[in-house]
Design an enzyme around this catalytic site. Structure first.
Site, short mmCIF file in Angstrom:
data_model
loop_
_atom_site.label_atom_id
_atom_site.label_comp_id
_atom_site.label_asym_id
_atom_site.label_seq_id
_atom_site.Cartn_x
_atom_site.Cartn_y
_atom_site.Cartn_z
N SER A 45 0.83 -1.20 0.00
CA SER A 45 0.00 0.00 0.00
C SER A 45 0.86 1.26 0.00
O SER A 45 0.61 2.20 -0.76
CB SER A 45 -0.92 0.01 1.23
OG SER A 45 -1.85 -1.04 1.16
N ARG A 79 0.93 8.01 5.77
CA ARG A 79 0.11 7.21 6.67
C ARG A 79 -1.32 7.74 6.70
O ARG A 79 -2.27 6.96 6.80
CB ARG A 79 0.71 7.17 8.09
CG ARG A 79 -0.04 6.24 9.02
CD ARG A 79 0.82 5.73 10.15
NE ARG A 79 1.86 4.83 9.70
CZ ARG A 79 1.71 3.54 9.48
NH1 ARG A 79 0.51 2.97 9.63
NH2 ARG A 79 2.71 2.79 9.09
N HIS A 125 -2.82 6.49 3.59
CA HIS A 125 -3.05 5.06 3.75
C HIS A 125 -4.34 4.80 4.54
O HIS A 125 -5.10 3.87 4.24
CB HIS A 125 -1.86 4.42 4.47
CG HIS A 125 -2.00 2.97 4.75
ND1 HIS A 125 -2.37 2.48 5.99
CD2 HIS A 125 -1.85 1.88 3.96
CE1 HIS A 125 -2.42 1.16 5.95
NE2 HIS A 125 -2.10 0.77 4.74
#
Length: 206
Positions: free
Chosen positions: A15, A38, A41
């Protein structure tokens, strides 16, 4: 896909590789990039690459505070649940959320304020609470700003990412004017999951 099922951490690794690929020429300093990636994500929303604003000392101050066992205050149980408490506790820190406390509810009712505002008032009473994580309530961010301006609290980091239409964008704009380490998202986007992702991204740097 079978390899990903057998080794779940490969999903996260892939990812992040895909996020880097899709960002293309848009690059960031390493630590800033870790936070932004992040958040992307967590949300699958690449707009966070443009709206996430990190003050110059935010990451440095946050890392020092976490290593010293600073406590974190969140405005929601959801944000608290999303933070990696095991890693935080390994440095002596803990996460607090006072939104459901009986004394907070009572204070809010007596003063005619929101629970989020009353929770911030309780939070600043403990000097160990050095990192404030606001993902839902603009009123909490406005109240925290007031306390900072009055000299009642000096946070090592404020993560201000409330989501919504009324007051969310404005509360974050106000924080960019303050002389405190901050991470905010401009505009209406944000949320408790975004707030927790930012905290975790910083802890994973330690």
């Amino acid at each position: 896909m079978s390899d990903y099922i057998k080794v779940p951490h490969l999903i996260e690794e892939r990812s992040f590789e895909m996020i880097t690929e899709e960002l293309g020429d848009k690059t960031f300093p390493e630590e800033i990039g870790k936070i932004i990636k992040r958040v992307i994500h967590t949300t699958a929303d690449f707009q966070y690459a443009d709206i996430t604003i990190i003050s110059p000392t935010a990451i440095e101050f946050a890392k020092k505070a976490l290593k010293a066992g600073a406590h974190i205050v969140t405005d929601t149980k959801m944000a608290m649940a999303g933070i990696n408490k095991k890693r935080l506790e390994s440095y002596g820190g803990e996460v607090n959320c006072f939104i459901s406390d009986e004394d907070v509810a009572k204070a809010a009712k007596e003063k005619g304020t929101t629970r989020a505002m009353a929770a911030m008032e309780k939070a600043i009473m403990d000097e160990k609470n050095k990192i404030f994580v606001i993902g839902n309530a603009p009123t909490a961010l406005f109240k925290l700003k007031q306390f900072i301006e009055e000299g009642k609290v000096k946070p090592d980091l404020v993560i201000g990412v409330p989501v919504g239409f009324v007051g969310a964008a404005e509360s974050k704009e106000e924080f960019e004017k303050l002389d405190v380490p901050y991470i905010v998202t401009r505009g209406r986007k944000g949320g408790s999951t975004v707030a927790a992702a930012i905290v975790n991204a910083i802890m994973y740097m330690l």
